[in-house]
Design a protein around this motif. Structure first.
Motif, mmCIF file in Angstrom:
data_model
loop_
_atom_site.group_PDB
_atom_site.id
_atom_site.type_symbol
_atom_site.label_atom_id
_atom_site.label_comp_id
_atom_site.label_asym_id
_atom_site.label_seq_id
_atom_site.Cartn_x
_atom_site.Cartn_y
_atom_site.Cartn_z
ATOM 1 N N MET A 160 72.367 57.651 33.732
ATOM 2 C CA MET A 160 72.671 59.054 33.458
ATOM 3 C C MET A 160 73.084 59.779 34.738
ATOM 4 S SD MET A 160 71.304 62.372 33.831
ATOM 5 C CE MET A 160 69.529 62.225 33.946
ATOM 6 N N LEU A 161 72.380 59.527 35.842
ATOM 7 C CA LEU A 161 72.739 60.156 37.109
ATOM 8 C C LEU A 161 74.133 59.747 37.550
ATOM 9 C CD1 LEU A 161 69.473 59.939 39.277
ATOM 10 C CD2 LEU A 161 70.509 61.989 38.288
ATOM 11 N N GLY A 162 74.482 58.483 37.344
ATOM 12 C CA GLY A 162 75.804 58.007 37.707
ATOM 13 C C GLY A 162 76.894 58.679 36.901
ATOM 14 N N VAL A 163 76.694 58.755 35.586
ATOM 15 C CA VAL A 163 77.681 59.396 34.708
ATOM 16 C C VAL A 163 77.799 60.880 35.024
ATOM 17 C CG1 VAL A 163 78.169 60.033 32.311
ATOM 18 C CG2 VAL A 163 77.389 57.718 32.854
ATOM 19 N N LEU A 164 76.667 61.530 35.234
ATOM 20 C CA LEU A 164 76.673 62.964 35.545
ATOM 21 C C LEU A 164 77.366 63.236 36.880
ATOM 22 C CD1 LEU A 164 75.697 65.722 34.521
ATOM 23 C CD2 LEU A 164 73.563 65.348 35.770
ATOM 24 N N SER A 165 77.076 62.417 37.878
ATOM 25 C CA SER A 165 77.684 62.587 39.202
ATOM 26 C C SER A 165 79.185 62.343 39.147
ATOM 27 C CB SER A 165 77.041 61.625 40.203
ATOM 28 O OG SER A 165 75.657 61.867 40.325
ATOM 29 N N MET A 166 79.598 61.326 38.390
ATOM 30 C CA MET A 166 81.020 61.065 38.219
ATOM 31 C C MET A 166 81.714 62.260 37.591
ATOM 32 S SD MET A 166 82.808 58.597 35.449
ATOM 33 C CE MET A 166 84.404 59.139 34.831
ATOM 34 N N SER A 167 81.108 62.821 36.552
ATOM 35 C CA SER A 167 81.712 63.952 35.845
ATOM 36 C C SER A 167 81.854 65.164 36.759
ATOM 37 C CB SER A 167 80.864 64.318 34.624
ATOM 38 O OG SER A 167 80.747 63.220 33.750
ATOM 39 N N VAL A 168 80.824 65.440 37.545
ATOM 40 C CA VAL A 168 80.871 66.567 38.474
ATOM 41 C C VAL A 168 81.950 66.342 39.533
ATOM 42 C CG1 VAL A 168 79.579 67.867 40.216
ATOM 43 C CG2 VAL A 168 78.460 67.175 38.091
ATOM 44 N N ALA A 169 82.064 65.096 40.010
ATOM 45 C CA ALA A 169 83.089 64.772 41.009
ATOM 46 C C ALA A 169 84.493 64.945 40.433
ATOM 47 C CB ALA A 169 82.892 63.347 41.517
ATOM 48 N N VAL A 170 84.675 64.581 39.170
ATOM 49 C CA VAL A 170 85.977 64.740 38.515
ATOM 50 C C VAL A 170 86.325 66.223 38.376
ATOM 51 C CG1 VAL A 170 87.189 64.496 36.309
ATOM 52 C CG2 VAL A 170 85.960 62.551 37.274
ATOM 53 N N ILE A 171 85.349 67.022 38.010
ATOM 54 C CA ILE A 171 85.584 68.447 37.780
ATOM 55 C C ILE A 171 85.884 69.190 39.076
ATOM 56 C CG2 ILE A 171 84.506 70.607 37.015
ATOM 57 C CD1 ILE A 171 82.993 68.911 34.920
ATOM 58 N N PHE A 172 85.115 68.898 40.126
ATOM 59 C CA PHE A 172 85.246 69.683 41.366
ATOM 60 C C PHE A 172 86.090 69.005 42.441
ATOM 61 C CE2 PHE A 172 81.407 71.371 39.359
ATOM 62 C CZ PHE A 172 81.690 72.728 39.390
ATOM 63 N N ARG A 173 86.470 67.735 42.237
ATOM 64 C CA ARG A 173 87.385 67.041 43.163
ATOM 65 C C ARG A 173 86.931 67.115 44.611
ATOM 66 N NH1 ARG A 173 93.188 69.502 41.584
ATOM 67 N NH2 ARG A 173 91.991 71.432 41.813
ATOM 68 N N TRP A 241 72.813 65.162 28.087
ATOM 69 C CA TRP A 241 73.390 65.593 29.363
ATOM 70 C C TRP A 241 74.610 64.735 29.714
ATOM 71 C CZ3 TRP A 241 73.341 69.656 32.344
ATOM 72 C CH2 TRP A 241 72.245 70.522 32.382
ATOM 73 N N SER A 242 74.481 63.438 29.541
ATOM 74 C CA SER A 242 75.566 62.518 29.879
ATOM 75 C C SER A 242 76.787 62.756 29.005
ATOM 76 C CB SER A 242 75.090 61.066 29.730
ATOM 77 O OG SER A 242 73.979 60.806 30.570
ATOM 78 N N VAL A 243 76.554 62.925 27.701
ATOM 79 C CA VAL A 243 77.658 63.135 26.761
ATOM 80 C C VAL A 243 78.387 64.445 27.069
ATOM 81 C CG1 VAL A 243 78.246 63.557 24.342
ATOM 82 C CG2 VAL A 243 76.586 61.779 24.935
ATOM 83 N N VAL A 244 77.639 65.511 27.277
ATOM 84 C CA VAL A 244 78.241 66.807 27.591
ATOM 85 C C VAL A 244 79.038 66.739 28.889
ATOM 86 C CG1 VAL A 244 77.748 69.204 28.223
ATOM 87 C CG2 VAL A 244 76.527 68.143 26.318
ATOM 88 N N ALA A 245 78.493 66.052 29.884
ATOM 89 C CA ALA A 245 79.175 65.934 31.181
ATOM 90 C C ALA A 245 80.503 65.201 31.048
ATOM 91 C CB ALA A 245 78.270 65.214 32.180
ATOM 92 N N ILE A 246 80.502 64.114 30.275
ATOM 93 C CA ILE A 246 81.728 63.339 30.085
ATOM 94 C C ILE A 246 82.777 64.155 29.337
ATOM 95 C CG2 ILE A 246 82.701 61.420 28.774
ATOM 96 C CD1 ILE A 246 81.618 60.605 31.437
ATOM 97 N N ILE A 247 82.357 64.881 28.321
ATOM 98 C CA ILE A 247 83.291 65.714 27.559
ATOM 99 C C ILE A 247 83.919 66.782 28.460
ATOM 100 C CG2 ILE A 247 83.476 67.430 25.716
ATOM 101 C CD1 ILE A 247 81.369 65.846 24.187
ATOM 102 N N ALA A 248 83.088 67.421 29.287
ATOM 103 C CA ALA A 248 83.587 68.446 30.203
ATOM 104 C C ALA A 248 84.572 67.848 31.201
ATOM 105 C CB ALA A 248 82.417 69.105 30.939
ATOM 106 N N ALA A 249 84.238 66.675 31.740
ATOM 107 C CA ALA A 249 85.135 66.015 32.694
ATOM 108 C C ALA A 249 86.448 65.630 32.036
ATOM 109 C CB ALA A 249 84.441 64.779 33.273
ATOM 110 N N ALA A 250 86.386 65.153 30.792
ATOM 111 C CA ALA A 250 87.597 64.750 30.081
ATOM 112 C C ALA A 250 88.511 65.945 29.833
ATOM 113 C CB ALA A 250 87.217 64.093 28.754
ATOM 114 N N ILE A 251 87.936 67.076 29.473
ATOM 115 C CA ILE A 251 88.733 68.285 29.227
ATOM 116 C C ILE A 251 89.443 68.722 30.503
ATOM 117 C CG2 ILE A 251 88.599 70.745 28.677
ATOM 118 C CD1 ILE A 251 86.311 70.057 26.756
ATOM 119 N N VAL A 252 88.708 68.743 31.595
ATOM 120 C CA VAL A 252 89.288 69.170 32.872
ATOM 121 C C VAL A 252 90.320 68.173 33.368
ATOM 122 C CG1 VAL A 252 88.788 69.603 35.313
ATOM 123 C CG2 VAL A 252 87.262 70.507 33.551
ATOM 124 N N PHE A 253 89.986 66.893 33.319
ATOM 125 C CA PHE A 253 90.861 65.853 33.867
ATOM 126 C C PHE A 253 92.190 65.755 33.125
ATOM 127 C CE2 PHE A 253 92.149 61.382 34.605
ATOM 128 C CZ PHE A 253 92.140 61.388 35.990
#
Length: 266
Positions: A160-173, A241-253
């Motif tokens: 979960m931490l890995g997926v969440l961190s990846m999503s945050v990195a995708v969103i904020f670059r 948390w993981s699912v929401v993070a991935i969805i947010a990252a996908a929308i932004v990316f």
């Protein structure tokens, strides 16, 4: 280009990333050194250390997943943000304009890297703690399945931490900023339980920790131990948390302009 080709490309990027290789090697050495020393100390001081519900050693060593929770964060951010830091993302998008497929390939790469590290930590805990406990081992006293369950929850927490961190990195670059924020979140969330258990227990780091940490340890920190959620609820919130993070990252990316040279993307 098929998804298999895209995934192979992401895997090659990760394998040739020097910072990732170095981080993985250092992580392995640090985890092994701590696990060996702490397990030896646990056996010398108290063979039944970490007992829960009268089962000797059932949670022995599981706290390693909390102590080293910064490791999956580092691995995930390095895998995700290396192209942002080096400016190669525009080139990648020109070569593979299907952004959804690129993000999915990055997700699989992060999951494999994080899962591998988490399983390695679980194996170290099993070999060091339970191996040294001998006749006090949970496998000799009937608590083996409970112990394996706690280890599985620890692995899920790192995932979960890995997926969440990846999503945050995708969103904020951003690499350094995301690392600082996520590592701080992993360690500074727990003290917030002393302020308001009902509110701050839902933070990713807290809800993930509650899956595998001894209930007594968490209760000692919480301002209201009775308000703490159970393991099933904590697991469900962690997955959410993981699912929401991935969805947010996908929308932004999929909607972001990644570079002036990139005319369009599917």
């Amino acid at each position: 280009m098929t998804f298999r080709d895209i995934l192979a490309g992401e895997a090659r990027k990760a394998l040739t990333l020097r910072s990732l290789t170095l981080a993985t090697l250092i992580s392995t050495v640090v985890m092994l050194a701590f696990t060996l020393v702490d397990a030896l100390a646990a056996v010398l001081v108290n063979p039944a250390r970490g007992s829960v519900s009268g089962l000797p050693g059932i949670d022995a060593g599981t706290y390693c997943f909390f102590y080293f929770s910064f490791l999956p964060i580092i691995i995930a951010v390095l895998v995700t943000s290396s192209e942002y830091a080096g400016g190669q993302l525009t080139v990648s998008m020109l070569a593979v304009p299907r952004r959804g497929a690129v993000l999915a390939a990055k997700l699989v790469t992060v999951v494999v890297a994080t899962l591998g590290l988490a399983i390695l930590q679980a194996v170290m805990i099993l070999a060091c703690y339970q191996g040294m406990l001998g006749e006090n081992s949970v496998f000799a006293t009937g608590g083996g399945w409970q112990h394996l369950g706690l280890l599985a929850q620890g692995v899920l927490y790192w995932l979960m931490l890995g997926v969440l961190s990846m999503s945050v990195a995708v969103i904020f670059r951003q690499q350094t900023g995301v690392l600082a924020v996520m590592v701080s979140l992993a360690f500074l969330s727990t003290p917030l339980l002393m302020i308001s258990t009902a509110i701050f227990q839902y933070l990713p780091a807290n809800v993930g920790t509650m899956m595998f940490m001894a209930r007594e340890d968490v209760s000692n920190i919480a301002s209201d131990p009775g308000a703490l959620m159970g393991v099933p609820a904590a697991t469900a919130v962690t997955v959410l948390w993981s699912v929401v993070a991935i969805i947010a990252a996908a929308i932004v990316f999929t909607r972001r302009d990644v570079g002036a040279r990139l005319a369009s993307a599917e």
